[in-house]
Scaffold this active site. Structure first.
Site, PDB file in Angstrom:
ATOM      1  N   HIS A  18       8.768   1.982  13.717  1.00 30.62           N
ATOM      2  CA  HIS A  18       9.067   0.581  14.056  1.00 30.62           C
ATOM      3  C   HIS A  18       9.663   0.499  15.474  1.00 30.62           C
ATOM      4  CE1 HIS A  18       9.529  -0.027   9.466  1.00 30.62           C
ATOM      5  NE2 HIS A  18       8.515  -0.795   9.811  1.00 30.62           N
ATOM      6  N   LYS A  42       7.559  -5.786  -2.963  1.00 34.64           N
ATOM      7  CA  LYS A  42       8.398  -4.585  -2.856  1.00 34.64           C
ATOM      8  C   LYS A  42       9.812  -4.898  -3.335  1.00 34.64           C
ATOM      9  CE  LYS A  42       6.189  -2.679   1.309  1.00 34.64           C
ATOM     10  NZ  LYS A  42       6.383  -2.430   2.747  1.00 34.64           N
ATOM     11  N   ARG A  95      -0.993   1.687  11.361  1.00 36.49           N
ATOM     12  CA  ARG A  95      -0.882   3.146  11.345  1.00 36.49           C
ATOM     13  C   ARG A  95      -2.221   3.829  11.124  1.00 36.49           C
ATOM     14  NH1 ARG A  95       3.225   3.478   6.641  1.00 36.49           N
ATOM     15  NH2 ARG A  95       1.952   1.680   6.119  1.00 36.49           N
ATOM     16  N   SER A 133       8.436   3.799   5.319  1.00 40.11           N
ATOM     17  CA  SER A 133       9.809   3.641   4.828  1.00 40.11           C
ATOM     18  C   SER A 133       9.937   4.219   3.418  1.00 40.11           C
ATOM     19  CB  SER A 133      10.196   2.164   4.833  1.00 40.11           C
ATOM     20  OG  SER A 133      10.078   1.655   6.137  1.00 40.11           O
TER      21      SER A 133
HETATM   22  N1  COA Z   1       5.116   3.344  12.346  1.00 41.52           N
HETATM   23  C1  COA Z   1       5.388   3.891  11.159  1.00 41.52           C
HETATM   24  N2  COA Z   1       5.464   3.178  10.022  1.00 41.52           N
HETATM   25  C2  COA Z   1       5.265   1.864  10.080  1.00 41.52           C
HETATM   26  C3  COA Z   1       4.977   1.241  11.275  1.00 41.52           C
HETATM   27  C4  COA Z   1       4.903   2.026  12.456  1.00 41.52           C
HETATM   28  N3  COA Z   1       4.625   1.507  13.637  1.00 41.52           N
HETATM   29  N4  COA Z   1       4.794  -0.081  11.034  1.00 41.52           N
HETATM   30  C5  COA Z   1       4.957  -0.233   9.709  1.00 41.52           C
HETATM   31  N5  COA Z   1       5.249   0.936   9.139  1.00 41.52           N
HETATM   32  C6  COA Z   1       5.423   1.194   7.716  1.00 41.52           C
HETATM   33  C7  COA Z   1       6.731   0.781   7.156  1.00 41.52           C
HETATM   34  O1  COA Z   1       7.629   1.849   7.168  1.00 41.52           O
HETATM   35  C8  COA Z   1       6.363   0.326   5.760  1.00 41.52           C
HETATM   36  O2  COA Z   1       6.326   1.398   4.872  1.00 41.52           O
HETATM   37  P1  COA Z   1       6.441   1.150   3.269  1.00 41.52           P
HETATM   38  O3  COA Z   1       5.214   0.398   2.824  1.00 41.52           O
HETATM   39  O4  COA Z   1       6.513   2.523   2.736  1.00 41.52           O
HETATM   40  O5  COA Z   1       7.698   0.333   3.032  1.00 41.52           O
HETATM   41  C9  COA Z   1       4.967  -0.236   5.935  1.00 41.52           C
HETATM   42  O6  COA Z   1       4.467   0.365   7.085  1.00 41.52           O
HETATM   43  C10 COA Z   1       4.921  -1.713   6.201  1.00 41.52           C
HETATM   44  O7  COA Z   1       6.199  -2.229   6.170  1.00 41.52           O
HETATM   45  P2  COA Z   1       6.907  -3.149   7.182  1.00 41.52           P
HETATM   46  O8  COA Z   1       6.365  -3.026   8.569  1.00 41.52           O
HETATM   47  O9  COA Z   1       8.377  -2.912   7.041  1.00 41.52           O
HETATM   48  O10 COA Z   1       6.512  -4.548   6.681  1.00 41.52           O
HETATM   49  P3  COA Z   1       5.792  -5.119   5.404  1.00 41.52           P
HETATM   50  O11 COA Z   1       4.349  -4.796   5.421  1.00 41.52           O
HETATM   51  O12 COA Z   1       6.559  -4.796   4.181  1.00 41.52           O
HETATM   52  O13 COA Z   1       6.009  -6.631   5.808  1.00 41.52           O
HETATM   53  C11 COA Z   1       5.851  -8.984   5.696  1.00 41.52           C
HETATM   54  C12 COA Z   1       5.312  -7.632   5.213  1.00 41.52           C
HETATM   55  C13 COA Z   1       7.356  -9.045   5.584  1.00 41.52           C
HETATM   56  C14 COA Z   1       5.464  -9.195   7.149  1.00 41.52           C
HETATM   57  C15 COA Z   1       5.165 -10.029   4.768  1.00 41.52           C
HETATM   58  O14 COA Z   1       5.466  -9.729   3.429  1.00 41.52           O
HETATM   59  C16 COA Z   1       5.635 -11.432   5.095  1.00 41.52           C
HETATM   60  O15 COA Z   1       5.141 -12.031   6.026  1.00 41.52           O
HETATM   61  N6  COA Z   1       6.601 -11.966   4.314  1.00 41.52           N
HETATM   62  C17 COA Z   1       7.138 -13.305   4.523  1.00 41.52           C
HETATM   63  C18 COA Z   1       6.578 -14.267   3.454  1.00 41.52           C
HETATM   64  C19 COA Z   1       5.175 -14.705   3.785  1.00 41.52           C
HETATM   65  O16 COA Z   1       4.911 -15.385   4.761  1.00 41.52           O
HETATM   66  N7  COA Z   1       4.230 -14.305   2.916  1.00 41.52           N
HETATM   67  C20 COA Z   1       2.836 -14.629   3.088  1.00 41.52           C
HETATM   68  C21 COA Z   1       2.157 -13.569   3.951  1.00 41.52           C
HETATM   69  S1  COA Z   1       0.450 -13.957   4.167  1.00 41.52           S
END
Ligand code: COA
Length: 163
Positions: A18, A42, A95, A133
Site C-alpha cells: 500500500h 471482510k 497485484r 493483509s
Molecule cells: N501491494 C500489496 N498488496 C496490496 C496492494 C499492493 N499495492 N493493494 C492491495 N493489496 C492487498 C491488500 O493487502 C488486501 O489484502 P487482503 O484481501 O488479504 O485483505 C487486498 O489487496 C485488497 O485490500 P485493500 O486494498 O485493503 O482494499 P479492499 O479491496 O478490501 O477495499 C473497498 C475494498 C474498501 C475499496 C470497497 O469495499 C469499498 O469501496 N467499500 C466502500 C463501500 C462501497 O462503496 N461499496 C460498493 C463498492 S462497488
C-alpha cells in the site's frame, strides 16, 4: 489545477505494498485522501482507529508526513465519499491477474454510480505483488516474520491483538 485522488482500502493492516502505491500516486495527484473503509465481505481484525493510527505512523516513518495527505474514514458508498472530497480520481493497486475481476466489477459499479470519477490502477511493484493483509495476519499469528511486509509499529499492534 490541483488534482485530488482518493486511495480507498480496508488497510487491515496497511502493508509496504500500500505504501508503495501511496508514494507513486504523487506522480498523478497533488493531494491524496486515504479512505479507510470497511469491506462488507471482510471481518477486520483491527478497528478503523487502529488502522488509521498505523497509516499515520507509517507515513511518518517513510517521511511522507510533509506530503498533502489526509487519512479519513469512508462511511457509506465510496463514490459519495469521493464526491464529498471533490476527488478527481480513485486510485487502486493491482497485484496480479487474480485481482482483475474483482477490481473490474468494482470499477464498473462505481462508474455506474458516479461516471465523473475515474479509477486509475497502478501495478504493484515486483516485490509487493504477493503481499496481502490477510497473509501478513496469518503468518504473524503463526509466529512467522512479517518485518519485510509491514512496519515495526504494525507488528507491535498485531502482537497486542494476538496476545
Ligand atoms: N501491494 C500489496 N498488496 C496490496 C496492494 C499492493 N499495492 N493493494 C492491495 N493489496 C492487498 C491488500 O493487502 C488486501 O489484502 P487482503 O484481501 O488479504 O485483505 C487486498 O489487496 C485488497 O485490500 P485493500 O486494498 O485493503 O482494499 P479492499 O479491496 O478490501 O477495499 C473497498 C475494498 C474498501 C475499496 C470497497 O469495499 C469499498 O469501496 N467499500 C466502500 C463501500 C462501497 O462503496 N461499496 C460498493 C463498492 S462497488
Amino acid at each position: 489545477m490541483s488534482k485530488i485522488g482518493v486511495y480507498p482500502g480496508t488497510f487491515d493492516p496497511m502493508t509496504n505494498g500500500h505504501l508503495n502505491i501511496i508514494k507513486r500516486s504523487f506522480k498523478i495527484v497533488d493531494q491524496l485522501i486515504i479512505g479507510v473503509a470497511d469491506n462488507l465481505n471482510k471481518i477486520p481484525l483491527l478497528s478503523i482507529t487502529e488502522r488509521k493510527d498505523i497509516i499515520k505512523n507509517d507515513l511518518e516513518i517513510e517521511n511522507l508526513s510533509n506530503k498533502n495527505i489526509k487519512i479519513l474514514s469512508v462511511k457509506g458508498l465510496l463514490t459519495e465519499f469521493a464526491k464529498d472530497q471533490n476527488a478527481d480520481c480513485i486510485i487502486r493497486g493491482l497485484r496480479a491477474v487474480s485481482d482483475f475481476e474483482y477490481e473490474f466489477q468494482m470499477t464498473g459499479m462505481n462508474y455506474q454510480l458516479s461516471p465523473d470519477i475515474e479509477t486509475i490502477f497502478l501495478m504493484s511493484s515486483d516485490n509487493n505483488s504477493f503481499i496481502s493483509s490477510n497473509l501478513v495476519k496469518e503468518v504473524h499469528k503463526l509466529g512467522g516474520d512479517v518485518s519485510k511486509f509491514v512496519s515495526k509499529n504494525t507488528i507491535r499492534v498485531l502482537n497486542n491483538k494476538n496476545s
